[in-house]
Design a protein around this motif. Structure first.
Motif, PDB file in Angstrom:
ATOM      1  N   SER A  33       0.830  -1.213   0.000  1.00 27.79           N
ATOM      2  CA  SER A  33       0.000   0.000   0.000  1.00 27.79           C
ATOM      3  C   SER A  33       0.857   1.252   0.000  1.00 27.79           C
ATOM      4  O   SER A  33       0.491   2.266  -0.590  1.00 27.79           O
ATOM      5  N   ALA A  54       2.176   1.564  -3.619  1.00 30.18           N
ATOM      6  CA  ALA A  54       1.110   1.855  -4.581  1.00 30.18           C
ATOM      7  C   ALA A  54       0.325   3.116  -4.219  1.00 30.18           C
ATOM      8  O   ALA A  54      -0.407   3.637  -5.051  1.00 30.18           O
ATOM      9  N   GLY A  55       0.449   3.569  -2.990  1.00 29.32           N
ATOM     10  CA  GLY A  55      -0.307   4.747  -2.558  1.00 29.32           C
ATOM     11  C   GLY A  55      -1.786   4.467  -2.408  1.00 29.32           C
ATOM     12  O   GLY A  55      -2.618   5.335  -2.664  1.00 29.32           O
ATOM     13  N   SER A  56      -2.120   3.263  -1.966  1.00 27.16           N
ATOM     14  CA  SER A  56      -3.517   2.849  -1.873  1.00 27.16           C
ATOM     15  C   SER A  56      -3.932   2.688  -0.410  1.00 27.16           C
ATOM     16  O   SER A  56      -3.445   1.794   0.271  1.00 27.16           O
ATOM     17  N   SER A  84      -6.772   1.601   0.663  1.00 29.53           N
ATOM     18  CA  SER A  84      -7.568   0.384   0.852  1.00 29.53           C
ATOM     19  C   SER A  84      -6.660  -0.826   1.116  1.00 29.53           C
ATOM     20  O   SER A  84      -7.004  -1.685   1.926  1.00 29.53           O
ATOM     21  N   LEU A  85      -5.512  -0.894   0.452  1.00 32.09           N
ATOM     22  CA  LEU A  85      -4.567  -1.972   0.746  1.00 32.09           C
ATOM     23  C   LEU A  85      -4.027  -1.864   2.170  1.00 32.09           C
ATOM     24  O   LEU A  85      -3.785  -2.877   2.828  1.00 32.09           O
TER      25      LEU A  85
END
Length: 84
Positions: free
Chosen positions: A58, A61-63, A65-66
């Motif tokens: 995360s 990826a800059g996410s 939600s992860l």
């Protein structure tokens, strides 16, 4: 001065991410945690390891939600009671 501090903080975060990922891979592949402290506290190392890898992914990826999925799996690795 500020540039050197920023580089030092970035390198520290990178080292921590690599360490977190290596502990996650260790738990996921081997099914046990390194060190006595983690072995006493983590009940399901494979869940914990998968969560740690989701957390590192995360960040790259800059996410968010992860990150939430990773935190949830790490928490389940500590408290889950799986039935056979």
């Amino acid at each position: 001065m500020f540039g050197a501090l920023a580089i030092a903080m970035l390198l520290t975060m990178l080292v921590l991410a690599v360490a977190w990922a290596s502990i996650g891979v260790h738990g996921l592949l081997l099914g046990r945690m390194p060190g006595r402290w983690l072995q006493r506290r983590v009940r399901h190392p494979r869940l914990w390891g998968a969560g740690a890898l989701f957390m590192v992914a995360s960040w790259s990826a800059g996410s968010p939600s992860l990150l939430v999925i990773g935190i949830g799996l790490v928490a389940l690795g500590h408290i889950a009671k799986l039935t056979p």
